[in-house]
Design an enzyme around this catalytic site. Structure first.
Site, PDB file in Angstrom:
ATOM      1  N   THR A  22      36.727  49.717  88.333  1.00 20.03           N
ATOM      2  CA  THR A  22      35.297  49.486  88.147  1.00 20.03           C
ATOM      3  C   THR A  22      34.846  48.299  88.994  1.00 20.03           C
ATOM      4  OG1 THR A  22      35.609  50.129  85.862  1.00 20.03           O
ATOM      5  CG2 THR A  22      33.690  48.749  86.311  1.00 20.03           C
ATOM      6  N   ARG A  76      33.949  61.299  78.274  1.00 21.62           N
ATOM      7  CA  ARG A  76      34.528  59.994  77.910  1.00 21.62           C
ATOM      8  C   ARG A  76      33.705  58.873  78.551  1.00 21.62           C
ATOM      9  NH1 ARG A  76      36.520  55.432  81.111  1.00 21.62           N
ATOM     10  NH2 ARG A  76      37.976  54.270  79.813  1.00 21.62           N
ATOM     11  N   GLY A 126      33.724  54.871  79.238  1.00 20.91           N
ATOM     12  CA  GLY A 126      34.508  53.645  79.172  1.00 20.91           C
ATOM     13  C   GLY A 126      33.632  52.522  78.661  1.00 20.91           C
ATOM     14  N   ASP A 127      34.057  51.310  78.938  1.00 26.10           N
ATOM     15  CA  ASP A 127      33.281  50.161  78.467  1.00 26.10           C
ATOM     16  C   ASP A 127      32.119  49.814  79.396  1.00 26.10           C
ATOM     17  OD1 ASP A 127      34.994  49.373  80.520  1.00 26.10           O
ATOM     18  OD2 ASP A 127      35.439  47.417  79.638  1.00 26.10           O
ATOM     19  N   THR A 169      36.970  44.792  83.517  1.00 19.10           N
ATOM     20  CA  THR A 169      37.455  45.978  84.213  1.00 19.10           C
ATOM     21  C   THR A 169      38.769  46.391  83.561  1.00 19.10           C
ATOM     22  OG1 THR A 169      38.727  44.711  85.813  1.00 19.10           O
ATOM     23  CG2 THR A 169      36.426  45.156  86.378  1.00 19.10           C
ATOM     24  N   GLY A 170      39.262  47.558  83.927  1.00 21.56           N
ATOM     25  CA  GLY A 170      40.527  48.013  83.355  1.00 21.56           C
ATOM     26  C   GLY A 170      40.284  48.945  82.193  1.00 21.56           C
ATOM     27  N   GLY A 177      38.900  50.280  79.381  1.00 24.09           N
ATOM     28  CA  GLY A 177      37.713  50.069  78.564  1.00 24.09           C
ATOM     29  C   GLY A 177      37.942  50.361  77.098  1.00 24.09           C
TER      30      GLY A 177
HETATM   31  N1  GLY Z   1      36.599  49.706  82.545  1.00 26.48           N
HETATM   32  C1  GLY Z   1      36.205  50.960  83.027  1.00 26.48           C
HETATM   33  C2  GLY Z   1      36.563  52.080  82.170  1.00 26.48           C
HETATM   34  O1  GLY Z   1      37.353  51.932  81.246  1.00 26.48           O
HETATM   35  O2  GLY Z   1      36.074  53.162  82.418  1.00 26.48           O
END
Ligand code: GLY
Length: 323
Positions: free
Chosen positions: A165, A193, A195-196, A216-217, A219
């Site tokens: 991200t 889905r 993410g965060d 990032t990472g 989520g």
């Molecule tokens: N941090 C981005 C995701 O999990 O999609």
């Protein structure tokens, strides 16, 4: 003034820094910084060129937050548009809502005349097809796409293997603090889905009184911990930006079950300080810092380990250059 973005922000950081130096609003600089990353197909986890979901469709997430009004605009699982961050901006401008997803987000994007795009580039299509050809049984292929997708989710790409991200945090010359994110999320994710990145308080949060944070990472971890909002609250309660980030990383030790993988936390306060910490990182995470003068510079993130075993799902990685 300050600007922090992650390594995926490389393409946009010069523009965003130049705009802030010239007196632009933080929100404008962040949107302008994210747009070239969304349009560049070589960034495989943001915008056009992002990895597709398990059905081979690219679904994009993005958001912006104005820390002076606490208004946000976010889109999730948006298909067929080039600049999800600008669709998010228009949600903030035109709607009494904060988050649109899926068909509703696409409908709104069409209504405002947002630029369309075929976000599934040839290399992503090739990789997805190679995965499909090799991993599905003849029965699954015969029934496709009317098959159970849940068991196939074990193939999802660790977003930090396929890179990540993009996140931007900025404070402009007026003191306003804002945040922005954009991502294609996990490759081979279950359709729908989120993410965060579009979830305010998880993947990002900004409050001009205290500071901002973005992640990032994985989520799934920051959604469970409310990480970005927690960091801003810790600062509100008196923690330094560094202590707030370490506290939020520590919160992740309570996670049980689900996906425990890697997260990188980025944060700024209102006094020109920042902290970037790679939770479960391997020491390779870097980010960009522009501190209000000179050129942006690349810096290494700190590392905190909260788990012995870090989930690495990914038979799919073998079908991608990232693997
Ligand atoms: N941090 C981005 C995701 O999990 O999609």
């Amino acid at each position: 003034m300050i600007l922090v973005t992650n390594n995926e922000g490389t393409l946009g950081v010069p523009t965003a820094a130049r705009m802030l130096a010239a007196g632009a609003a933080a929100l404008d600089a962040i949107e302008a910084g994210i747009r070239p990353i969304e349009a560049d197909p070589s960034v495989r986890t943001v915008g056009r060129g992002g990895w597709p979901n398990i059905l081979g469709e690219v679904e994009l997430d993005a958001c912006l937050m104005d820390g002076s009004t606490l208004r946000t605009g976010a889109v999730g699982a948006l298909k067929g548009y080039l600049h999800p961050v600008s669709v998010a901006r228009e949600i903030m401008r035109r709607l009494p809502h904060e988050l649109l997803v899926g068909d509703g987000a696409a409908r709104f994007a069409a209504e405002i005349g947002a630029e369309t795009a075929d976000n599934l580039i040839a290399d992503s299509k090739r990789a997805w097809q190679a995965w499909y050809d090799a991993e599905l049984t003849p029965a699954q292929k015969a029934a496709w796409p009317a098959v159970d997708l849940a068991p196939l989710c074990r193939h999802a790409i660790d977003p930090e293997i396929g890179r990540d991200t993009t996140v931007f945090l900025a404070q402009d010359a007026t003191g306003a603090v804002c945040s922005g994110t954009s991502t294609s999320g996990w490759g081979w994710k279950y359709p729908g889905r989120l993410g965060d990145s579009p979830i305010i308080g998880a993947g990002s949060y900004a409050d001009t009184r205290y500071g901002a944070a973005a992640c990032t990472g994985a989520g799934e971890m920051t959604i469970r911990c409310g990480t970005a909002r927690a960091i801003v609250l810790y600062m509100k309660k008196g923690a330094s930006v560094a202590d707030a980030v370490f506290e939020a990383a520590d919160d992740m030790r309570a996670l049980r079950g689900g996906l425990i993988s890697r997260v990188t936390i980025h944060a700024i306060d209102t006094r020109g300080n920042h902290k970037v910490v790679a939770v479960n990182g391997d020491g390779s995470n870097v980010y960009w810092l522009w501190d209000g003068a000179g050129e942006p510079r690349r810096c290494p993130a700190d590392v905190v380990r909260i788990a012995e075993e870090v989930g690495r799902v990914s038979s799919v990685a073998r079908y991608t250059a990232a693997g």
